[in-house]
Scaffold this motif. Structure first.
Motif, short mmCIF file in Angstrom:
data_model
loop_
_atom_site.label_atom_id
_atom_site.label_comp_id
_atom_site.label_asym_id
_atom_site.label_seq_id
_atom_site.Cartn_x
_atom_site.Cartn_y
_atom_site.Cartn_z
N ARG A 93 -4.01 26.55 -0.38
CA ARG A 93 -5.28 27.17 -0.03
C ARG A 93 -5.66 28.16 -1.12
NH1 ARG A 93 -3.35 28.99 5.93
NH2 ARG A 93 -1.63 29.71 4.61
N ALA A 94 -6.93 28.57 -1.15
CA ALA A 94 -7.39 29.55 -2.14
C ALA A 94 -6.51 30.80 -2.06
CB ALA A 94 -8.84 29.91 -1.87
N ALA A 158 -4.64 28.80 -6.82
CA ALA A 158 -5.83 28.06 -6.44
C ALA A 158 -7.00 29.01 -6.16
CB ALA A 158 -5.55 27.21 -5.20
N VAL A 159 -8.19 28.63 -6.62
CA VAL A 159 -9.42 29.35 -6.28
C VAL A 159 -10.49 28.34 -5.92
CG1 VAL A 159 -8.92 31.36 -7.73
CG2 VAL A 159 -10.20 29.44 -8.70
N ASP A 160 -11.44 28.76 -5.09
CA ASP A 160 -12.53 27.87 -4.70
C ASP A 160 -13.61 27.78 -5.77
OD1 ASP A 160 -11.48 27.08 -2.25
OD2 ASP A 160 -12.35 28.79 -1.19
N ASP A 161 -13.88 28.91 -6.42
CA ASP A 161 -14.98 29.00 -7.39
C ASP A 161 -14.45 29.73 -8.62
OD1 ASP A 161 -17.24 29.91 -8.89
OD2 ASP A 161 -18.51 29.67 -7.14
N GLU A 203 -9.19 25.57 -10.20
CA GLU A 203 -10.28 25.41 -9.25
C GLU A 203 -10.06 24.21 -8.33
OE1 GLU A 203 -14.91 26.20 -9.72
OE2 GLU A 203 -14.33 24.31 -10.67
N GLN A 204 -10.07 24.49 -7.03
CA GLN A 204 -10.05 23.49 -5.97
C GLN A 204 -9.03 22.36 -6.21
OE1 GLN A 204 -13.95 22.07 -4.86
NE2 GLN A 204 -14.85 24.11 -4.99
N LYS A 206 -6.55 19.52 -5.40
CA LYS A 206 -6.43 18.67 -4.21
C LYS A 206 -5.00 18.65 -3.67
CE LYS A 206 -10.27 15.67 -5.45
NZ LYS A 206 -10.73 14.29 -5.75
#
Length: 215
Positions: A93-94, A158-161, A203-204, A206
């Motif tokens: 997760r982020a 991990a980061v979303d943006d 970024e993101q 999987k």
């Protein structure tokens, strides 16, 4: 040969200003911070421990899950207990670790195979994948890049943006060492806090290892 390590048990950041450093990473990565005994801190995402932050000058240390606690070369160790981050753990997760990569001018792949029960899969140019078969078919568990530009285990989060995360780094007086770029692992940026703790943002992803997760 030891039982194959299937990922990270935990991370630890050793810096001169633990409280300031954990606040920086909490601001960038969204950690929940808990004060621990002795002036150390821990960062969490939900119910999953991300990292401990302690006083010192060693930077990041990675603790691989394994069959007996012991010191390894470079900035790493083996610890017992449930592996929290890796190819068979829940998807990152982020704010959570999502990959580790050994940067070294002198590859010693046989050492890591012998200590952690990994296999070696050739990658591209000076890069190889370490894989683990502990729970079935081999999956990428770590990378190794031959380079004289850096040394030690590099930690990815991990980061979303990615752009938004880099903006937070600058707002919190950190440095963006490498602007957003696309590499075989995915879209990354390299950052450093104002009190140390250089790492990579992905970024993101999987899965564990970003695009390597599907290899």
């Amino acid at each position: 040969m030891p039982v194959s390590s299937c990922g990270l048990r935990r991370l630890e950041l050793s810096v001169a200003e633990p409280e300031l450093s954990v606040d920086f990473f909490a601001g960038v990565l969204g950690w929940t911070v808990i004060a621990e005994p002795g002036g150390s801190f821990s960062g969490w995402v939900g119910d999953r421990l991300v990292a401990g932050v302690v006083a010192g000058e060693q930077g990041w240390r990675v603790f691989f899950g394994g069959d007996g606690p012991r010191e390894l070369k470079i900035n790493s160790s083996v610890d017992t207990g449930r592996v929290l981050h890796g190819p068979w753990a829940p998807a990152p997760r982020a704010g959570e670790p999502c990959w580790v990569e050994l940067m070294t001018a002198e590859p010693e792949d046989e050492y890591w195979v012998g200590e952690l029960g990994w296999e070696v899969r050739p990658g591209v140019e000076d890069f190889v994948l370490f894989t683990s078969s502990r729970h079935g078919d081999p999956r990428p568990v770590a990378g190794r890049l031959t380079t004289d530009r850096a040394s030690g285990w590099q930690v990815y989060f991990a980061v979303d943006d990615l752009e938004a995360a880099c903006a937070r780094v600058s707002e919190l007086d950190g440095r963006v060492l490498l602007e957003p770029a696309t590499v075989p692992t995915g879209r990354i940026a390299s950052i450093e806090g104002p009190h140390g703790g250089a790492c990579v943002l992905l970024e993101q992803p999987k899965g564990w290892g970003g695009t390597w997760a599907a290899s």
